[in-house]
Design a protein around this motif. Structure first.
Motif, PDB file in Angstrom:
ATOM      1  N   ARG A 203       0.830  -1.209   0.000  1.00 24.29           N
ATOM      2  CA  ARG A 203       0.000   0.000   0.000  1.00 24.29           C
ATOM      3  C   ARG A 203       0.860   1.252   0.000  1.00 24.29           C
ATOM      4  O   ARG A 203       0.555   2.237  -0.687  1.00 24.29           O
ATOM      5  N   ALA A 204       1.938   1.244   0.785  1.00 22.09           N
ATOM      6  CA  ALA A 204       2.815   2.414   0.836  1.00 22.09           C
ATOM      7  C   ALA A 204       3.445   2.689  -0.519  1.00 22.09           C
ATOM      8  O   ALA A 204       3.656   3.839  -0.901  1.00 22.09           O
TER       9      ALA A 204
ATOM     10  N   ARG B 144       2.657  11.167   7.280  1.00 14.61           N
ATOM     11  CA  ARG B 144       2.479   9.717   7.368  1.00 14.61           C
ATOM     12  C   ARG B 144       2.922   9.241   8.746  1.00 14.61           C
ATOM     13  O   ARG B 144       3.993   9.637   9.232  1.00 14.61           O
ATOM     14  N   VAL B 145       2.122   8.391   9.358  1.00 11.26           N
ATOM     15  CA  VAL B 145       2.415   7.934  10.712  1.00 11.26           C
ATOM     16  C   VAL B 145       2.208   6.426  10.829  1.00 11.26           C
ATOM     17  O   VAL B 145       1.410   5.829  10.112  1.00 11.26           O
ATOM     18  N   VAL B 146       2.969   5.814  11.730  1.00 10.83           N
ATOM     19  CA  VAL B 146       2.775   4.429  12.158  1.00 10.83           C
ATOM     20  C   VAL B 146       2.362   4.484  13.617  1.00 10.83           C
ATOM     21  O   VAL B 146       3.052   5.099  14.436  1.00 10.83           O
ATOM     22  N   VAL B 147       1.231   3.873  13.969  1.00  7.93           N
ATOM     23  CA  VAL B 147       0.655   3.984  15.313  1.00  7.93           C
ATOM     24  C   VAL B 147       0.734   2.633  16.021  1.00  7.93           C
ATOM     25  O   VAL B 147       0.305   1.619  15.481  1.00  7.93           O
TER      26      VAL B 147
ATOM     27  N   LEU C 198      -6.672  11.182  15.341  1.00  7.50           N
ATOM     28  CA  LEU C 198      -5.916  11.686  14.188  1.00  7.50           C
ATOM     29  C   LEU C 198      -6.845  11.997  13.022  1.00  7.50           C
ATOM     30  O   LEU C 198      -6.663  12.991  12.311  1.00  7.50           O
ATOM     31  N   GLU C 199      -7.843  11.146  12.808  1.00  4.83           N
ATOM     32  CA  GLU C 199      -8.773  11.365  11.690  1.00  4.83           C
ATOM     33  C   GLU C 199      -9.658  12.586  11.925  1.00  4.83           C
ATOM     34  O   GLU C 199     -10.157  13.179  10.968  1.00  4.83           O
TER      35      GLU C 199
ATOM     36  N   LYS D 100      -2.024  10.424   7.118  1.00  5.20           N
ATOM     37  CA  LYS D 100      -2.200   9.081   6.572  1.00  5.20           C
ATOM     38  C   LYS D 100      -1.581   8.065   7.524  1.00  5.20           C
ATOM     39  O   LYS D 100      -0.382   8.109   7.799  1.00  5.20           O
ATOM     40  N   VAL D 101      -2.414   7.166   8.047  1.00 10.90           N
ATOM     41  CA  VAL D 101      -1.939   6.117   8.956  1.00 10.90           C
ATOM     42  C   VAL D 101      -1.504   4.922   8.114  1.00 10.90           C
ATOM     43  O   VAL D 101      -2.322   4.273   7.461  1.00 10.90           O
TER      44      VAL D 101
END
Length: 643
Positions: free
Chosen positions: A242-243, A445-448, A463-464, A474-475
């Motif tokens: 996806r990335a 862009r983030v990783v949660v 975040l949304e 964008k998660v």
């Protein structure tokens, strides 16, 4: 049949078939494929949305496909040094006499508002392509496919079966197993088609190539075992695909087992946002058995069909550009690198540069160990003759001679050494955002990661709900548990940051974050997390300035200095006049000049500012035409914090 065919409308508007089908789906028009017809009214709506108005101002220049920096600059009427500077901003360090790729030339021409036309040079000595009716310019090329999935789900078994089938087809002998990419031929609708597979050692190499900006893969085949279902590495593979914005085909493997449950896999895929076509989505799910070969031919047919939708093309006559898939050092052979050619035709004897490594190609071999003299687009080959071992994802480019190749490699080595010295610490969130701020469509862009699923959902929801009119959040990935090295790898490849809520960062992840300069932030209070993201968004927005009036002065006399400059004798009527402030000269309610207060004097003394009610002498840089009665308005531009 009445109406307009989708493929014909796509060709008319200069779009690919896949883009046209997606555009119609966005409009609520369901079409089975590019061969379908749509009514005249819908076709007209699409034309009005996507048809570009002809630009009469666009200037068209024609350049050679092997144009150098200097010849390109001369063609578009620019300075060669300025072109080099623009290329440097795009990450390309080139000499004035170095040849440029087609994409690089078009990018530079677009920055000068020029439309570029690549002319075809005659090469009498070059053999003609064997393809019947082929012409110069972009031609269809085989798709490049990466097979990814969880360990023990059958990735290697599937690749081995495809390779073995290709040998049994009767054309080739033994296969060299250590090469990182290979081509197979399949028969689809009585037509022989080639497919290039990349056999990468897991997600690490895929991430490394993504991190270096190498868009290698056209299609990702996701292997999911029908008995195990979605596993952690399966989720990681989905995140990477996806990335990279690469289409996905799912191969549900091990359907020959008694405990196989393909429906369970499809349900899990739906929960992850990959809706199978059986469930009304657009993801192709093919049941296969890599052990018996069941469904493998159908999988290959779907790959070919997807490649046709993507309309993959490359120009074999363009300047050579390729990507290093893998490289190693072998006793007796030296540095050996697997190269995937993307543009142009690579030949034995070419002088090449791969990142900080250079050399002259002494030999090229295929995955079957056969020596070849040239490699065309989408063809993987092993090359020998390099000065060292390049890294996966490094760009391969052909230059004029060995001396030029050595100079470029030495310059890149020096720059890399300087960059490593400067980047001795982690990049801060603000510094990461500074790199993103250059793009027009800004995206954070983030990783949660969170301690429990409820925390993760709360963080993603917060975040949304942030205002995203100018900056989109964008998660890329969510998960429960501590921050791991895989999270950092994904963030590094996608220029993202890692956010943790009530979790810690393990030791390997910390080392990877320091090594790859990824910003990892952990929080215990959700409001602190959202506040940090809001500050990040404000930092990514383009700065907004507002004009703040400082004062006005009326010109009552003019004086000329011995050097010819004109001094305006003024009386400050409002506020104050400040030296070096922005100012404009207004005459009869019209602005005749805008500039800066270059000099401000009271009597014979230089002063910094002059308040209301005092007289002063004003000089403005670049303006001497003061008239009695003019008004000089002084102001400053102050930055306004975004709401």
């Amino acid at each position: 049949m009445a109406g307009t065919r989708v493929s014909e409308l796509a060709k008319e508007l200069g779009m690919t078939n896949a883009e046209m089908v997606q555009a119609l789906v966005d409009l609520g028009v369901a079409v089975p494929g590019p061969a379908a017809f749509i009514d005249a009214e819908t076709a007209q709506i699409v034309r009005e949305m996507f048809q570009e108005a002809p630009s009469s101002a666009a200037r068209v220049v024609e350049v050679s496909p092997s144009a150098t920096v200097k010849s390109l600059a001369d063609a578009i009427g620019a300075n060669a040094g300025e072109v080099q500077k623009k290329l440097m901003e795009q990450g390309m360090l080139v000499s004035v006499n170095q040849r440029l790729s087609t994409d690089a030339m078009r990018s530079i021409a677009a920055s000068y508002g020029v439309s570029l036309k690549i002319k075809v040079e005659d090469r009498p000595a070059a053999p003609k392509p064997k393809r019947k009716g082929s012409q110069a310019g972009p031609q269809p090329r085989p798709p490049v496919v990466t097979v990814m999935g969880h360990v023990d789900h059958g990735k290697t078994t599937l690749l081995d079966y495809i390779r073995k089938t290709n040998v049994v087809a009767g054309e080739y002998g033994g296969i060299t197993q250590h090469i990182g990419a290979y081509q197979v031929e399949v028969t689809v609708e009585k037509e022989r088609r080639k497919i290039t597979f990349i056999d990468t050692p897991g997600h690490a190499a895929f991430t490394a190539m993504r991190a270096r900006g190498a868009s290698v893969t056209d299609i990702v085949v996701l292997i999911v075992a029908a008995d195990d279902g979605i596993m952690p590495q399966t989720q990681e593979a989905i995140d990477h695909a996806r990335a990279a914005e690469v289409p996905i085909i799912v191969a549900i493997n091990k359907i020959d087992r008694a405990d196989a449950n393909p429906d369970k896999v499809k349900t899990q895929l739906t929960e992850l946002g990959l809706v199978p076509r059986d469930y009304g989505g657009d993801i192709e799910c093919v049941p296969v058995s890599a052990l018996t070969g069941q469904g493998v031919n159908e999988l290959l047919e779907h790959i070919v069909f997807m490649a046709d939708l993507l309309e993959l093309k490359a120009d074999p006559n363009a300047p050579v550009s390729g990507v290093i898939i893998e490289a190693r050092l072998e006793v007796g052979r030296g540095a050996v690198a697997t190269v995937l050619v993307q543009e142009g035709t690579l030949r034995v004897g070419d002088c090449v540069v791969c990142g900080t490594v250079h050399g002259k190609i002494r030999a090229m071999t295929t995955e079957r160990g056969e020596r070849v003299a040239k490699a065309t687009p989408s063809m993987p080959v092993e090359i020998m003759g390099l000065s060292g071992v390049p890294q996966a994802g490094d760009r391969l480019e052909v230059v004029s001679d060995e001396r030029c190749a050595r100079q470029i490699a030495d310059t890149r080595t020096r720059q890399q050494r300087e960059a490593n010295l400067q980047r001795s610490r982690n990049l801060s969130l603000e510094e990461v955002l500074e790199g993103l701020r250059k793009g027009e469509a800004t995206e954070l862009r983030v990783v949660v990661k969170g301690d429990v699923q409820g925390s993760v959902e709360a963080v993603v929801g917060a975040l949304e709900n942030l205002p995203q009119e100018s900056v989109a959040v964008k998660v890329l990935r969510t998960g429960v548990g501590n921050i791991t090295e895989n999270d950092v790898q994904l963030a590094a490849a996608c220029q993202a940051i890692v956010l943790g809520f009530n979790v810690r960062t393990d030791q390997m992840a910390q080392a990877a974050a320091e090594r790859q300069h990824v910003d990892v932030k952990t929080f215990q209070v959700i409001y602190e997390l959202t506040d940090a993201i809001e500050r990040a968004i404000k930092g990514m927005l383009a700065p907004v300035y507002e004009e703040v009036p400082l004062g006005k002065a009326e010109v009552r006399a003019t004086f000329r200095t011995p050097r010819g400059a004109v001094i305006a004798g003024c009386y400050v009527t409002e506020g104050k006049v400040v030296r070096n402030a922005e100012a404009r000269v207004v005459r009869a309610k019209k602005v005749v000049f805008a500039g800066r207060v270059d000099s401000l004097r009271h009597l014979k003394d230089d002063v910094r500012e002059m308040a209301q009610g005092f007289e002063c002498g004003i000089m403005m840089d670049g303006f001497n035409d003061f008239k009695v009665g003019d008004t000089i308005e002084v102001f400053e531009n102050r930055r306004v914090e975004p709401e």
